[in-house]
Design an enzyme around this catalytic site. Sequence first.
Site, PDB file in Angstrom:
ATOM      1  N   SER A   1     -45.997 -33.590  39.427  1.00  0.00           N
ATOM      2  CA  SER A   1     -45.511 -34.203  40.677  1.00  0.00           C
ATOM      3  C   SER A   1     -44.104 -33.785  41.067  1.00  0.00           C
ATOM      4  O   SER A   1     -43.716 -33.935  42.228  1.00  0.00           O
ATOM      5  CB  SER A   1     -45.568 -35.726  40.561  1.00  0.00           C
ATOM      6  OG  SER A   1     -46.913 -36.161  40.509  1.00  0.00           O
TER       7      SER A   1
ATOM      8  N   GLU B   1       0.785  -1.232   0.000  1.00  0.00           N
ATOM      9  CA  GLU B   1       0.000   0.000   0.000  1.00  0.00           C
ATOM     10  C   GLU B   1       0.818   1.284   0.000  1.00  0.00           C
ATOM     11  O   GLU B   1       0.367   2.304  -0.513  1.00  0.00           O
ATOM     12  CB  GLU B   1      -0.926  -0.001   1.229  1.00  0.00           C
ATOM     13  CG  GLU B   1      -2.007  -1.054   1.203  1.00  0.00           C
ATOM     14  CD  GLU B   1      -3.038  -0.780   0.121  1.00  0.00           C
ATOM     15  OE1 GLU B   1      -3.575   0.336   0.080  1.00  0.00           O
ATOM     16  OE2 GLU B   1      -3.297  -1.676  -0.698  1.00  0.00           O
TER      17      GLU B   1
END
Length: 848
Positions: free
Chosen positions: A483, A90
């Site tokens: 239960s 770059e």
Amino acid sequence: MKFLLRFAGFLFAAGTILFLVGVAGAAVAMWHFSKDLPDYSQLQDYEPPVMTRVHASDGALVAEYARERRLYLPIQAVPKMVINAFISAEDKNFYEHGGLDFQGIMRAGILYLQNLGTNRRPQGASTITQQVAKNFLLTNEVSFDRKIKEALLSLKIERTYSKEKILELYMNEIYLGFSAYGVAAASLLYFDKSVHELTIAEAAYLAALPKAPSSLHPFRQRERAIERRNYVIDRMREDGKISAEDAEKAKKEPLNVTSRPSSAHMFAAEYFAEEVRREIFERYGEKKLYEGGLSVRTTLDPKLQVVARKVLADGLIKYDESRGYRGPVAKIDTTGDWGVKLAEVKALSDIGWKMAVVLETSDQSARIGFQPGREPGGAVLKDREVGIIPLDGARWAIKGATAKNPGRITSVLSPGDVIYVDPLTNKDGVIEGQYRLRQVPEVSGALVAMDPWTGRVLALVGGFSFDQSQFNRATQALRQPVSSFKPFVYAAALDNGYTPSTVVMDGPIEIDQGPGQAPWRPENYSAGKYYGPSTLRTGIEMSRNTMTVRLAQDVGMPLIVEYAKRFGVYDDLPPYLSFALGAGETTVLRMVTAYSMFDNGGKRIKPTLIDRIQDRYGHTIYKHDQRECRGCDATKWANQPEPILIDRREQVIDPMTAYQITSMMEGVVQRGTATVVREVGKPIAGKTGTTNDEKDAWFVGFSPDIAVGVYLGYDKPKPMGRGSTGGQLAAPIVKEFLKVALADKPAVPFRVPAGIKLIRIDAHTGMRVGPGAEGKVILEAFKPGTAPPDSYAVIGYGDGAMPNEDRYPAPQQPEARGGFFNPFGFPGFGGGGPRSQPQIRSGTGGLY
């Protein structure tokens, strides 16, 4: 001569004027463009959006959440080789220029003049500093105005910040495709590696991407991507960053991209990860979740999570297959290339089965073709794989099939059927090339495993397939615990003067529900069967409904409502007797949390999936464990006392009551409705639950150091069939889980709190027995000041429950059904010989 001197003076004057005009013009231009420049000082405190990462308790990555997939790395943590790759690609003069590369600008200007009128995009000459200015402070607009502002900002940035700071901003902000921002995230997404593990070729490919990530796609534009990567490698060699030998070696490497998943990373943890995501969202909001860079350490035990997922899936599949085969997933035409057509059918990705299509059938087998995979670019792979389903692999689906009459495979499969299969196995392992027919269960369920001492959720499964349904049945499904709620009724009684040997009438009962309403007549699961006076222990072990209703009537529903809220089972339970049998709705997570409080001696715990959350800077912003640690702040060892944890958690119930309930629920496993769990071979307590018409099946149980709850049922409740009880469906799943979870743990008994007395009693009568007593003798737990009764007292006897032979048929054997031994000599209850009559009372109130 004079003329030449005058002409030279004229040229000098004109030049000076032009220079001054140029300087003035430049100054005006700089003033004009500078007045609207963004404030570049904000870069000093820049906090980019960073992904949130979720980890298991052992550090394994569970999931990541982000809009922009970014991991912020300080420049010191980025390897020099990676930095060099980006600089060569770059901005090779990055360390020499002051923000602008004038040679590059002149080159770009010449190309612009050459391309005038061609509609070609102008070539950039941006330095890394200019890219920082554009990415952070400006837009992507293509104009001279933007370029001038970019240049001015670059000069200011270079004067203000160091090269290292500029590089750090650039390396963390640059977009590199695949939703990845910054080199750290891109390294993970493209190569499933940290930046420190990247090769030269991999670093060069990442450095090539900023120009045009979509044009260098590693699958769709592979040739172009490799060409650009090699260009960057050559630039690195020319700049002296790598040797010629390393460059040639790197260019010969293939471009091996390993795409990393963006959802849950750990198989079997999808429901857990989504629940964590939801909690973070509720706690901190959307922005913090997707951009805050949080590091979340969860309570998840990866090994237990995989086991939990497997045992729940196996339990659901076993039940579902017992209900028969429902048919194929879909139907396709197998003429031509069946692979392309099959690839269009969506297959569940998280169940571990293969999708296939039936190509041809015979009575004894079916030939199948497997769904082909796809290339990373999306194209269907050309390879076609086939296999065989033998008769043994489909026997479960054939109605009426037996060993003597196995049936025909053509009765369930035909060409074009789209099905699921997995490898067929026998005692020697996988049978090569042969497969078993599978179907996705209609019934669903959930499993939660918890550390009862801290509330840490070790494993959580919210259904069979997260890909099929993201509804979490562990935390979101409200179902009746039935239960399995009874222990809280019994705990309220034990805290208020009752003992495990208190005798309650198990017989028909009729509850007046007010004018205009029919009376309520609760029954035991064994409809029409009652077993007469029984101890509280027997009531829990055999899950007697009528006993529980009588007990709730005696202690009062307001007290039971308060206990249900205290344990967190319900927030606001209506005070009606039917709710004593678990008619209210709650979740598996709540039930496991409540049972954990029995297990830990009655201490309040708060369930959590998260141990700790840190912000992007490593500061802890949330911690589940709030206990004070005295002595933990010592900087060195100086023979001081060891650190101690100060536990200020609320005591929900008396530790002795918690132990009594635990001991009674151990009996559920040893001789009650969950004897299948005895196979674990370790001390286990728990309780089953089954709704009316068997719409839901529950089992919640625990060992001294882990609590587990399982529920099974249809998402749209419907009967699962007679016999589909908690003991038959849910308890075996918990058994299989605990066999693995406790495999390497010693058989530690439940902790007996100080003050508890263990007294030998007759299990049937609840009376004290002496040495050498015959019959069924057990050790029962009693609190100080309580003991087995010296005379018989039966709660609920005389309220319309007078025993007779019609109401109380002869019971089954005690070991099989917990049958009733008749100590009172009542007719219709079986033998027992003449004894003194019990003290009989009816109604509600204190215990006699």
